[in-house]
Design a protein around this motif. Structure first.
Motif, mmCIF file in Angstrom:
data_model
loop_
_atom_site.group_PDB
_atom_site.id
_atom_site.type_symbol
_atom_site.label_atom_id
_atom_site.label_comp_id
_atom_site.label_asym_id
_atom_site.label_seq_id
_atom_site.Cartn_x
_atom_site.Cartn_y
_atom_site.Cartn_z
ATOM 1 N N SER A 1 19.691 -11.492 -32.351
ATOM 2 C CA SER A 1 20.151 -10.934 -31.079
ATOM 3 C C SER A 1 19.915 -11.927 -29.949
ATOM 4 O O SER A 1 18.927 -12.685 -29.970
ATOM 5 C CB SER A 1 19.449 -9.612 -30.778
ATOM 6 O OG SER A 1 18.059 -9.798 -30.581
ATOM 7 N N SER B 1 25.433 0.777 -32.600
ATOM 8 C CA SER B 1 24.576 0.719 -31.421
ATOM 9 C C SER B 1 23.107 0.785 -31.814
ATOM 10 O O SER B 1 22.725 1.511 -32.740
ATOM 11 C CB SER B 1 24.912 1.877 -30.477
ATOM 12 O OG SER B 1 23.988 1.951 -29.418
ATOM 13 N N LEU B 2 22.275 0.038 -31.113
ATOM 14 C CA LEU B 2 20.832 0.104 -31.319
ATOM 15 C C LEU B 2 20.179 1.175 -30.457
ATOM 16 O O LEU B 2 18.993 1.446 -30.570
ATOM 17 C CB LEU B 2 20.177 -1.247 -31.001
ATOM 18 C CG LEU B 2 20.056 -2.233 -32.163
ATOM 19 C CD1 LEU B 2 21.420 -2.739 -32.571
ATOM 20 C CD2 LEU B 2 19.143 -3.393 -31.802
ATOM 21 N N THR B 3 20.958 1.781 -29.572
ATOM 22 C CA THR B 3 20.387 2.722 -28.597
ATOM 23 C C THR B 3 20.804 4.159 -28.872
ATOM 24 O O THR B 3 20.808 4.992 -27.966
ATOM 25 C CB THR B 3 20.819 2.329 -27.177
ATOM 26 O OG1 THR B 3 22.261 2.299 -27.112
ATOM 27 C CG2 THR B 3 20.278 0.952 -26.818
ATOM 28 N N ASP C 1 18.710 -11.632 -27.063
ATOM 29 C CA ASP C 1 17.416 -11.523 -26.376
ATOM 30 C C ASP C 1 16.250 -11.861 -27.291
ATOM 31 O O ASP C 1 15.087 -11.839 -26.876
ATOM 32 C CB ASP C 1 17.243 -10.128 -25.781
ATOM 33 C CG ASP C 1 17.224 -9.017 -26.840
ATOM 34 O OD1 ASP C 1 17.201 -9.333 -28.051
ATOM 35 O OD2 ASP C 1 17.237 -7.834 -26.450
ATOM 36 N N GLY D 1 24.845 -8.449 -24.723
ATOM 37 C CA GLY D 1 23.861 -7.548 -24.139
ATOM 38 C C GLY D 1 22.765 -7.142 -25.093
ATOM 39 O O GLY D 1 21.817 -6.441 -24.695
ATOM 40 N N SER D 2 22.858 -7.553 -26.367
ATOM 41 C CA SER D 2 21.860 -7.285 -27.411
ATOM 42 C C SER D 2 21.674 -5.806 -27.709
ATOM 43 O O SER D 2 20.698 -5.413 -28.360
ATOM 44 C CB SER D 2 20.491 -7.901 -27.046
ATOM 45 O OG SER D 2 20.574 -9.301 -26.934
ATOM 46 N N ASP D 3 22.589 -4.952 -27.261
ATOM 47 C CA ASP D 3 22.457 -3.521 -27.495
ATOM 48 C C ASP D 3 23.333 -3.019 -28.629
ATOM 49 O O ASP D 3 23.233 -1.864 -29.035
ATOM 50 C CB ASP D 3 22.781 -2.742 -26.217
ATOM 51 C CG ASP D 3 24.213 -3.005 -25.742
ATOM 52 O OD1 ASP D 3 24.786 -4.042 -26.125
ATOM 53 O OD2 ASP D 3 24.739 -2.184 -24.975
ATOM 54 N N ARG D 4 24.207 -3.852 -29.183
ATOM 55 C CA ARG D 4 25.072 -3.436 -30.274
ATOM 56 C C ARG D 4 25.531 -4.657 -31.072
ATOM 57 O O ARG D 4 25.569 -5.772 -30.560
ATOM 58 C CB ARG D 4 26.275 -2.655 -29.758
ATOM 59 C CG ARG D 4 27.105 -3.347 -28.713
ATOM 60 C CD ARG D 4 28.053 -2.318 -28.074
ATOM 61 N NE ARG D 4 29.005 -2.887 -27.137
ATOM 62 C CZ ARG D 4 28.765 -3.092 -25.848
ATOM 63 N NH1 ARG D 4 27.581 -2.783 -25.348
ATOM 64 N NH2 ARG D 4 29.702 -3.578 -25.052
ATOM 65 N N TRP E 1 26.541 -10.192 -32.625
ATOM 66 C CA TRP E 1 25.877 -9.436 -31.558
ATOM 67 C C TRP E 1 26.694 -9.507 -30.268
ATOM 68 O O TRP E 1 27.236 -10.549 -29.916
ATOM 69 C CB TRP E 1 24.494 -10.006 -31.261
ATOM 70 C CG TRP E 1 23.438 -9.616 -32.249
ATOM 71 C CD1 TRP E 1 23.054 -10.327 -33.351
ATOM 72 C CD2 TRP E 1 22.618 -8.449 -32.218
ATOM 73 N NE1 TRP E 1 22.050 -9.674 -34.012
ATOM 74 C CE2 TRP E 1 21.754 -8.513 -33.334
ATOM 75 C CE3 TRP E 1 22.527 -7.353 -31.360
ATOM 76 C CZ2 TRP E 1 20.806 -7.527 -33.608
ATOM 77 C CZ3 TRP E 1 21.583 -6.370 -31.633
ATOM 78 C CH2 TRP E 1 20.743 -6.449 -32.747
ATOM 79 N N ASN F 1 13.126 -5.290 -35.998
ATOM 80 C CA ASN F 1 12.460 -5.607 -34.736
ATOM 81 C C ASN F 1 11.487 -6.749 -34.996
ATOM 82 O O ASN F 1 10.568 -6.622 -35.818
ATOM 83 C CB ASN F 1 11.729 -4.378 -34.198
ATOM 84 C CG ASN F 1 11.160 -4.616 -32.817
ATOM 85 O OD1 ASN F 1 10.418 -5.579 -32.581
ATOM 86 N ND2 ASN F 1 11.495 -3.736 -31.885
#
Length: 729
Positions: free
Chosen positions: A565, A635-637, A567, A612-615, A609, A586
């Protein structure tokens, strides 16, 4: 994929010579002039100036013999490109005057085999044979080689049967040839379909497996597959004059078929061994084999031995690591013929049954191995800019034929906001753009082990990395996010070795020995660590060396593609064997997040990725190769899985990645050859972004600078011919 040599530069160049007086030069002056000539040809595109400079070096009284030979090879190639008959004169000069310059000498042989009816006397070893072209794809309007690899030739050499095209994107480019078998006369004057009325099998894929002509020339057996990925059936085309086609419902063939010399029996290959059938499709006998990765060759002229390929378990590179074996059709005994591994093409017997021909992979040449001896295989072809495939020996004449697939690839650059205003940079493929956008790294065409670099200002290419005798996988090098270091695996007989190398060249550093590494290593965003799959293990190691750590193991099969990712907090990976799943680890806590579900697409690739590293996105299909590919986003969120793009029969996304700013998602499709489409990331308004010129294809996806302002890509074209070889002995 097809990769061929055109950037023959400081390795070996092309040929020529029309005498022209020059002033005295030193060796250094001649080398500098040669570099200027290469720059004029490959960077500036000024062919006239390049030819003048190559001639200057070739006729210099003080240039080294090595530089003169390089200049002659380059000059000959330049004359070929401009259509000048002087190319043959140049290559003949090189053959007669520079036998000590082995690489250039053999390249001139290769060129003369293409351009002249026969090679000059005394030009051993190639002069012992005559090379004659039988069929060129351009002769019957196919263009760019959508055919030819899946072919066989009638015993008398007059007619070729071939499947076209063999890949979905070829079908889109050549709908008039889609998924059919065709007859074509050896000079390309007459072309007609094998099946004129397929009945319930109309539209089936008839082109994916080798058709086989019976030794008496009266029958052809071939395999068909329904478009839904279901039934595989074997057909026999009987009595070619009456055009009768018969379904053989009891015959099963997974990896190919071949006839026995009596034309009354044939053999098929399955996972568990070989099956012998009558020409009517009745099973006569089953033979066991301990290998599931075999390919079928031919039966010896006396009917005693079957030649086939068997996977080399001690080697690496599953798809391209085979040896030639024989099976005694009376006793069932298996006998090993070659022991060096590597791809062996489909073996074909000589007419006297004393030797087999096969195609090697590195380099891609034809070889002849005498059975029952320890003699080294004899090299038959010497092409440096093409791949040689599928030898066929004509049963009536004993003449050897083969398919020759040649091509070119060019690296282009453009501003990302105006890709239509592109400039050719150099001959090469699969470019990587440095983070600052100032340097392009690219592979030499035809040499998958040599990585070159060229600045965008056009100051000339520089050899950065050569895999040597080890296997450096195609596109198997990663550039660190800070642009300072390259990481790659070298694959040999004992496994895979991870190396790093300064991005401007130098001495490599050995970091880690892996057993079953897959793909190129992946950098962390801060350039401090590398991640890679090693069998079922997801491994991380410091880029400065130290102990490698397995941070998780695959629950199913092996670790495939990996993506870190932006980030740096997560590493996503695809795991699987028969079924595939996507997960993320993680990096701080070691917690695993499963990102795909049980009802998701079965096959998955193209992990990417969002900035934004969110998906994370991936492309997959629920069936076999050639089915509809869908692009999905996980999505990771807690947002679950969404379809971002649905493919169709005419619009199939094969690879995809996010742009550096995250505003667009780029897809490589097969709608009309490989071209690049872009959508805003929500599955709507997909539109062309880069369209290749003419019948070229884009492969792989373009590469961006870190700020997204500079984009580079490569475009390829290919050509297929069938040649014959006649011994003068």
């Amino acid at each position: 994929m097809k990769r061929f040599s055109f950037l023959f530069l400081l390795v070996v160049l092309g040929a020529g010579g029309i005498a022209i007086p020059t002033s005295a030069q030193t060796f250094a002056d001649a080398s500098l002039t040669l570099e200027r000539a290469v720059h004029a040809e490959m960077v500036s595109g000024d062919m006239d100036r390049a030819i003048a400079l190559y001639r200057q070096v070739a006729e210099s009284i003080s240039a080294s013999r090595e530089d003169m030979a390089k200049a002659l090879i380059a000059l000959g190639r330049s004359y070929e490109l401009t259509g000048s008959d002087d190319a043959v004169t140049v290559y003949n000069r090189l053959v007669s005057e520079f036998p000590d310059q082995s690489e250039a000498f053999l390249s001139a042989h290769d060129a003369l085999a293409r351009l002249a009816p026969s090679l000059p006397e005394g030009a051993a070893p190639a002069a012992e044979r005559d090379y004659t072209i039988m069929l060129d794809d351009a002769k019957f309007g196919a263009g760019n080689g959508p055919w030819g690899r899946e072919h066989d030739i009638s015993p008398d050499g007059t007619t070729i049967v071939f499947g076209a095209p063999t890949l979905p994107y070829r079908a889109a480019m050549y709908p008039e040839l889609e998924n059919e078998l065709y007859f074509v006369e050896s000079q390309g004057s007459v072309m007609r379909p094998v099946i004129e009325d397929a009945g319930d099998w109309a539209g089936a894929d008839l082109s994916r497996w080798l058709p086989r002509w019976s030794p008496d020339g009266r029958q052809i057996i071939f395999k068909a597959r329904m478009r839904d990925g279901g039934s595989n059936m074997v057909f026999a085309r009987r009595d070619l004059l009456e055009r009768e086609t018969v379904l053989l419902p009891e015959v099963s063939s997974r990896y190919g078929m071949t006839w026995l010399p009596d034309s009354k029996r044939f053999i098929t290959i399955e996972r568990g061994g070989f099956d012998l059938y009558s020409s009517e499709g009745t099973l006569i006998r089953h033979f066991d084999t301990d290998s599931v990765a075999t390919r079928l060759g031919g039966v010896s002229p006396n009917g005693q031995y079957l030649a086939y390929l068997k996977h080399n378990p001690a080697g690496t590179g599953y798809m391209f690591n085979f040896n030639v074996w024989l099976m005694d059709l009376t006793s069932g005994e298996h006998i090993q013929v070659t022991r060096d591994g590597g791809f062996k093409g489909i073996p074909a017997w000589t007419k006297d049954g004393k030797a087999v021909y096969y195609a090697g992979l590195s380099p891609s040449h034809l070889y002849k191995k005498t059975i029952g001896t320890d003699d080294k295989p004899e090299q038959i072809t010497f092409y440096n800019n093409a791949s040689v495939l599928h030898p066929v020996v004509l049963s009536e004449t004993g003449e050897l034929t083969f398919a020759l697939v040649s091509g070119t690839s060019t690296v282009l650059k453009a501003l990302a906001g105006a890709p239509e205003v592109a400039r050719e940079v150099v001959a090469g493929y699969a470019p990587m753009t440095s983070p600052d956008g100032g340097t392009i790294y690219f592979w030499e065409v035809g040499n998958e082990s040599e990585l070159w670099a060229t600045p965008l200002d056009g100051s000339g290419p520089k050899l950065i990395l050569s895999g040597g005798r080890a296997e450096l996988a195609n596109e198997g090098v990663s550039l660190s996010p800070d642009g300072r270091v390259l990481a790659y695996f070298l694959v040999g007989g004992q496994g895979s070795v991870l190396y790093t190398l300064p991005s401007d060249g130098g001495t490599p550093t050995r970091l880690h020995d892996a057993e079953k590494a897959f793909g190129a290593p992946v950098w962390s965003p801060d350039s401090r660590e590398l991640a890679f799959g090693d069998g079922p293990d997801l491994v991380v190691i410091s880029s400065s060396g130290g102990t490698a750590e397995s941070i998780t193991r695959a629950r199913n099969g092996r670790i495939g593609e990996i993506a870190w990712s932006p980030d740096g907090k997560y590493i996503a990976a695809i795991e699987g064997g028969k079924e595939y799943s996507v997960f993320a680890i993680n990096r701080q806590t070691g917690q695993r997040l499963d990102l795909s579900s049980a009802d998701d697409v079965t096959y998955k690739e193209a992990l990417s990725w969002h900035p934004g590293s969110d998906r994370v996105s991936y492309i997959g299909s629920s069936a076999s190769f050639g089915s509809i590919y869908e692009t999905r986003v996980a999505s990771l969120t807690g947002g679950g899985i969404e379809r971002m793009f649905d493919g169709s029969e005419t619009f199939k996304a094969y690879w995809g990645a996010w742009a550096p700013d995250g505003r667009y998602y780029f897809m490589e499709t097969g709608s009309a050859g490989f071209e690049v489409f872009v959508n805003p990331g929500d599955g709507t308004e997909a539109r062309p972004f880069i369209q290749p010129r003419g019948n070229r294809e884009i492969w792989p996806l373009p590469s961006w600078s870190r700020d997204g302002s500079v984009i580079t890509w490569s475009e390829e074209s290919s050509r297929t011919q069938i040649w014959s070889v006649t011994d003068r002995k």
